[in-house]
Write a protein that holds these residues in place. Sequence first.
Motif, PDB file in Angstrom:
ATOM      1  N   ILE A 128       0.841  -1.205   0.000  1.00  0.00           N
ATOM      2  CA  ILE A 128       0.000   0.000   0.000  1.00  0.00           C
ATOM      3  C   ILE A 128       0.877   1.257   0.000  1.00  0.00           C
ATOM      4  O   ILE A 128       0.606   2.217  -0.720  1.00  0.00           O
ATOM      5  N   LEU A 129       1.950   1.245   0.786  1.00  0.00           N
ATOM      6  CA  LEU A 129       2.839   2.398   0.825  1.00  0.00           C
ATOM      7  C   LEU A 129       3.510   2.632  -0.527  1.00  0.00           C
ATOM      8  O   LEU A 129       3.678   3.768  -0.958  1.00  0.00           O
ATOM      9  N   LYS A 130       3.884   1.563  -1.202  1.00  0.00           N
ATOM     10  CA  LYS A 130       4.552   1.689  -2.506  1.00  0.00           C
ATOM     11  C   LYS A 130       3.582   2.058  -3.614  1.00  0.00           C
ATOM     12  O   LYS A 130       3.883   2.892  -4.456  1.00  0.00           O
ATOM     13  N   ASN A 131       2.417   1.410  -3.645  1.00  0.00           N
ATOM     14  CA  ASN A 131       1.507   1.511  -4.780  1.00  0.00           C
ATOM     15  C   ASN A 131       0.244   2.325  -4.531  1.00  0.00           C
ATOM     16  O   ASN A 131      -0.502   2.585  -5.461  1.00  0.00           O
ATOM     17  N   ASP A 159      11.339   4.176   2.323  1.00  0.00           N
ATOM     18  CA  ASP A 159      11.419   3.616   3.681  1.00  0.00           C
ATOM     19  C   ASP A 159      10.162   2.824   4.021  1.00  0.00           C
ATOM     20  O   ASP A 159       9.747   2.775   5.184  1.00  0.00           O
ATOM     21  N   GLU A 160       9.550   2.187   3.027  1.00  0.00           N
ATOM     22  CA  GLU A 160       8.284   1.480   3.236  1.00  0.00           C
ATOM     23  C   GLU A 160       8.375   0.401   4.306  1.00  0.00           C
ATOM     24  O   GLU A 160       7.482   0.270   5.140  1.00  0.00           O
ATOM     25  N   GLU A 161       9.449  -0.378   4.307  1.00  0.00           N
ATOM     26  CA  GLU A 161       9.569  -1.455   5.302  1.00  0.00           C
ATOM     27  C   GLU A 161       9.707  -0.911   6.711  1.00  0.00           C
ATOM     28  O   GLU A 161       9.108  -1.437   7.647  1.00  0.00           O
ATOM     29  N   ALA A 162      10.463   0.159   6.879  1.00  0.00           N
ATOM     30  CA  ALA A 162      10.616   0.775   8.204  1.00  0.00           C
ATOM     31  C   ALA A 162       9.284   1.352   8.681  1.00  0.00           C
ATOM     32  O   ALA A 162       8.912   1.186   9.850  1.00  0.00           O
ATOM     33  N   VAL A 163       8.549   1.996   7.784  1.00  0.00           N
ATOM     34  CA  VAL A 163       7.239   2.555   8.151  1.00  0.00           C
ATOM     35  C   VAL A 163       6.280   1.423   8.501  1.00  0.00           C
ATOM     36  O   VAL A 163       5.528   1.512   9.484  1.00  0.00           O
ATOM     37  N   ALA A 164       6.302   0.345   7.737  1.00  0.00           N
ATOM     38  CA  ALA A 164       5.439  -0.803   8.037  1.00  0.00           C
ATOM     39  C   ALA A 164       5.785  -1.375   9.403  1.00  0.00           C
ATOM     40  O   ALA A 164       4.883  -1.700  10.195  1.00  0.00           O
ATOM     41  N   ASP A 165       7.070  -1.502   9.708  1.00  0.00           N
ATOM     42  CA  ASP A 165       7.488  -1.996  11.032  1.00  0.00           C
ATOM     43  C   ASP A 165       6.930  -1.097  12.130  1.00  0.00           C
ATOM     44  O   ASP A 165       6.426  -1.573  13.150  1.00  0.00           O
ATOM     45  N   TYR A 166       7.015   0.220  11.929  1.00  0.00           N
ATOM     46  CA  TYR A 166       6.496   1.156  12.928  1.00  0.00           C
ATOM     47  C   TYR A 166       4.981   1.034  13.059  1.00  0.00           C
ATOM     48  O   TYR A 166       4.439   0.953  14.173  1.00  0.00           O
ATOM     49  N   ILE A 167       4.266   1.005  11.940  1.00  0.00           N
ATOM     50  CA  ILE A 167       2.809   0.918  11.973  1.00  0.00           C
ATOM     51  C   ILE A 167       2.359  -0.340  12.713  1.00  0.00           C
ATOM     52  O   ILE A 167       1.378  -0.308  13.458  1.00  0.00           O
ATOM     53  N   LEU A 168       3.086  -1.418  12.525  1.00  0.00           N
ATOM     54  CA  LEU A 168       2.716  -2.673  13.203  1.00  0.00           C
ATOM     55  C   LEU A 168       2.915  -2.625  14.705  1.00  0.00           C
ATOM     56  O   LEU A 168       2.398  -3.464  15.430  1.00  0.00           O
TER      57      LEU A 168
END
Length: 111
Positions: free
Chosen positions: A83-86, A99-108
């Motif tokens: 979702i962050l990428k697309n 930084d999509e993976e880092a943001v996903a880690d934070y959101i989780l």
Amino acid sequence: MAKRLMHVVLAGGLAVFGLAACGGNKAKEEPTPPTNEQAGDTVAVGESVAKANCIGCHGGDLTGSMGPSLHGLTLSKEEIVDILKNGKGNMPAGQAKGDEEAVADYILTLK
């Protein structure tokens, strides 16, 4: 004269605030590298990116505003990264700027 100056300053301030709330959609903007303090902590990097780019729509504490709350999501990390990428629905693509993976880690981590 002072009244006119006040109007100009007020209009300029509102314009800057309005543009800042949009997150600026600069396609060629390079992601800001993490500081040494954040380099080993992807959650801290994700929090920094989210606070810079997501609060305009999801609220200051990411509990929702124009966009939905990001707390307690049932999505997987891969789904959030996608979702962050697309983008999805009203969510524009590319807001995490690499930084999509880092943001996903934070959101989780948000409960």
